[in-house]
Write a protein that holds these residues in place. Structure first.
Motif, PDB file in Angstrom:
ATOM      1  N   GLN A 105       0.809  -1.318   0.026  1.00 51.86           N
ATOM      2  CA  GLN A 105       0.013   0.084  -0.137  1.00 51.86           C
ATOM      3  C   GLN A 105       0.900   1.219   0.102  1.00 51.86           C
ATOM      4  OE1 GLN A 105      -2.791  -0.420   3.329  1.00 51.86           O
ATOM      5  NE2 GLN A 105      -3.968  -1.955   2.015  1.00 51.86           N
ATOM      6  N   PHE A 125      -8.137  -2.915   9.576  1.00 47.03           N
ATOM      7  CA  PHE A 125      -8.574  -3.468   8.510  1.00 47.03           C
ATOM      8  C   PHE A 125     -10.209  -3.377   8.389  1.00 47.03           C
ATOM      9  CE2 PHE A 125      -4.198  -4.691   8.369  1.00 47.03           C
ATOM     10  CZ  PHE A 125      -3.736  -4.693   7.005  1.00 47.03           C
ATOM     11  N   THR A 128     -11.397  -2.124   5.362  1.00 49.94           N
ATOM     12  CA  THR A 128     -11.094  -2.399   4.239  1.00 49.94           C
ATOM     13  C   THR A 128     -11.854  -3.586   3.632  1.00 49.94           C
ATOM     14  OG1 THR A 128      -8.605  -2.233   5.193  1.00 49.94           O
ATOM     15  CG2 THR A 128      -8.842  -3.641   2.903  1.00 49.94           C
ATOM     16  N   TYR A 130     -12.779  -6.554   1.455  1.00 48.87           N
ATOM     17  CA  TYR A 130     -12.248  -7.923   1.460  1.00 48.87           C
ATOM     18  C   TYR A 130     -13.074  -9.031   0.614  1.00 48.87           C
ATOM     19  CZ  TYR A 130     -14.921  -9.121   5.541  1.00 48.87           C
ATOM     20  OH  TYR A 130     -16.105  -9.103   6.396  1.00 48.87           O
TER      21      TYR A 130
END
Length: 213
Positions: A105, A125, A128, A130
């Motif tokens: 990243q 996360f 984030t 997924y």
């Protein structure tokens, strides 16, 4: 982009060979590898192949040199990094994968997490997106890979709009090239290097190194 050697913190002054249309897979490599982790890796490799991406990992190349530096260079060379998380992967290995995701990243790579339904992700996360390895995995992962083409178009558009900032424009062209493998993007970057003030730059300058993809 100025990139730094993770071993000594010094700026990299040599080019890293680009690997367009490649995916760097971050998963459990040392034996024993849990059976389900192998299944996930095989599925990722198969779908990537169908979409024109070649999967590599830290064991693809043997250099006889520093292992971390090898991983760092592979991530820098590729457009995409995929991290696999499963409850049967030891915590120590998961920590390594999180670290490698951070590297990817920070280097501006496309990243995606593939996780088993039962594993919980760290708080950093939780926002984030997924992809779970379930009955819909093949469809969802294929959609993600297809979306990368739109991302490449965005990077090329940004490069065109930043013509007065050639350094940043070249970096966007490189990101688009790594996703698509389109040599025309290379040519556009080399054309930018001919701008006044850039053509005479040293071969080890940031501009020249960035455009040498």
């Amino acid at each position: 982009m100025i990139v730094y050697n993770p071993m000594d913190g010094e700026a990299i002054t040599s080019s890293i060979k680009s690997m367009p249309r490649h995916c760097f897979l971050m998963t459990k490599l040392g034996r024993p590898i849990p059976e389900q982790v192998n299944v996930i890796g095989d599925a990722i490799t198969s779908i990537c192949s169908q979409c024109g991406f070649t999967v590599i990992d830290a064991s693809t190349q043997i250099t006889g040199r520093d292992f971390l530096l090898k991983i760092w260079k592979k991530i820098a060379a590729t457009p995409l990094a995929v991290g696999v998380f499963h409850e049967d992967i030891p915590q120590k290995t998961q920590s390594n994968i999180y670290y490698e995701l951070g590297i990817a990243q920070a280097l501006g790579k496309e990243t995606i997490i593939v996780k088993s339904p039962n594993i919980e992700m760290p708080s950093d996360f939780t926002r984030t997106e997924y992809i779970e390895f379930d009955i819909n995995f093949s469809v969802n992962f294929s959609k993600y890979l297809d979306e990368l083409n739109n991302q490449a178009e965005h990077y090329e558009l940004m490069a065109d709009q930043l013509e007065n900032n050639p350094m940043l424009s070249i970096d966007y062209l490189k990101r688009a090239f790594l996703i698509t493998g389109n040599d025309q993007l290379r040519n556009k970057a080399r054309k930018l290097l001919k701008e006044p003030g850039l053509s005479s730059r040293a071969k080890t300058s940031v501009e020249q190194l960035t455009a040498s993809f």
